[in-house]
Motif scaffolding. Sequence first.
Motif, PDB file in Angstrom:
ATOM      1  N   UNK A  15      -6.954  71.520  37.291  1.00  0.00           N
ATOM      2  CA  UNK A  15      -5.983  70.516  37.704  1.00  0.00           C
ATOM      3  C   UNK A  15      -5.279  70.941  38.990  1.00  0.00           C
ATOM      4  N   UNK A  16      -5.092  69.985  39.891  1.00  0.00           N
ATOM      5  CA  UNK A  16      -4.474  70.319  41.174  1.00  0.00           C
ATOM      6  C   UNK A  16      -2.956  70.431  41.056  1.00  0.00           C
ATOM      7  N   UNK A  67      -9.001  61.812  43.997  1.00  0.00           N
ATOM      8  CA  UNK A  67      -8.704  60.415  43.676  1.00  0.00           C
ATOM      9  C   UNK A  67      -9.973  59.676  43.267  1.00  0.00           C
ATOM     10  N   UNK A  68     -11.076  59.967  43.928  1.00  0.00           N
ATOM     11  CA  UNK A  68     -12.337  59.345  43.550  1.00  0.00           C
ATOM     12  C   UNK A  68     -12.764  59.741  42.143  1.00  0.00           C
ATOM     13  N   UNK A  69     -12.572  61.018  41.796  1.00  0.00           N
ATOM     14  CA  UNK A  69     -12.926  61.475  40.442  1.00  0.00           C
ATOM     15  C   UNK A  69     -12.009  60.854  39.396  1.00  0.00           C
ATOM     16  N   UNK A  71      -3.185  63.996  34.781  1.00  0.00           N
ATOM     17  CA  UNK A  71      -3.833  65.044  33.968  1.00  0.00           C
ATOM     18  C   UNK A  71      -5.284  65.250  34.373  1.00  0.00           C
ATOM     19  N   UNK A  72      -5.879  64.248  35.034  1.00  0.00           N
ATOM     20  CA  UNK A  72      -7.294  64.297  35.378  1.00  0.00           C
ATOM     21  C   UNK A  72      -7.529  64.402  36.882  1.00  0.00           C
ATOM     22  N   UNK A  77       0.201  58.512  37.404  1.00  0.00           N
ATOM     23  CA  UNK A  77       1.127  58.954  36.360  1.00  0.00           C
ATOM     24  C   UNK A  77       0.339  59.666  35.265  1.00  0.00           C
ATOM     25  N   UNK A  78       1.043  60.216  34.306  1.00  0.00           N
ATOM     26  CA  UNK A  78       0.407  60.720  33.093  1.00  0.00           C
ATOM     27  C   UNK A  78       0.239  59.536  32.135  1.00  0.00           C
TER      28      UNK A  78
END
Length: 353
Positions: free
Chosen positions: A126-127, A333-335, A117-118, A88-89
Amino acid sequence: MTHIWIRAEERPNERRVAVTPSGVTELIQAGFRVTLEEDPTRAIPLADYPACSLAATGSWRNAPKDAIILGLKELPEDDSPLVHRHIMFGHAYKGQPDGARLLKRFERGGGRLYDLEYLTDDTGRRVAAFGYWAGYAGAAVALKCWAAARSGALCAPLTGFASAGALQDHIDKDLGTDARPKVIIIGALGRVGSGARDFCLAMGSEVTCWDMAQTAKGGPFPEILAHDIFLNCILANASTPVFVPASAAGAPRALRVIGDIACDPSSAFSPIKVYDCTTSWEHPALRVHENPMLDVTAIDNLPSLLPRESSEDFAAQLLPSLLGLHDMAQGVWGKAAACFDEHVSKLGTGTAS
């Protein structure tokens, strides 16, 4: 089998969703288990979705612990521990007042935040983002505020629109046959800025487009005060200069409306210093000075003014990353997990931001 739980949005006036019916179909075909919470206000009706597990609104709280809870806007405020992995944000990493509180909920429950956001690719981009539609809707609200301010009024409450065309027609009617406002956009080359520019041009406004080259010298920028409307479309960080200082509120100026589309007034990085709180659908404009008049509009879920179009766009961007949720230790997801861990590690030191 990786279990994705698409929660209902419990915030008022939030009708967006992170996955469309075609996206659910692709996830199921890729071997995911999908649960969809019922939500009668969602812009995409439940009947449009393919057969999948259904759950009541808000039942994510009792979802299996290994379920990945997918939503958009923030969770209802309380202090209950968060045991799940949430996408989520979060609005928790830039010094926002409620950020540490949210992170502590995850820390107590053993869950983890994967902040939308990250989620970034190898270039740092951003993807998935609602930026274009935030800019488009944010420009519309700013023009609506300006139209109201001409007679000394504050902008009327907002409602959602079925399409971009319907929104254009509504604002065009507000503006009437008078001359259109002069607009300056900072961040005009980004997703948010391009949406803002497109709407303003569609309304016949004269638009000045600024980006990094024009702001590199550092602010404040008196050129902003020579325009009727200023639209802030940049994601601020520690190096962002002040665009509008507090002293600008009482200064001689043509500026009547600031549309802070980036909308992060509680952050120490905010480049607009004439206000410090968001506005809402019920009260879109905040009058920060009377003579000369200055209104600020800063709504943090602008794309929900166009919930179907913005949902479909965002969901198409996000889906390729969702299809990689089988391995959350890698890629975006790891980042995102590393970013969460970094900020949680600062909670005990009082430096979480």
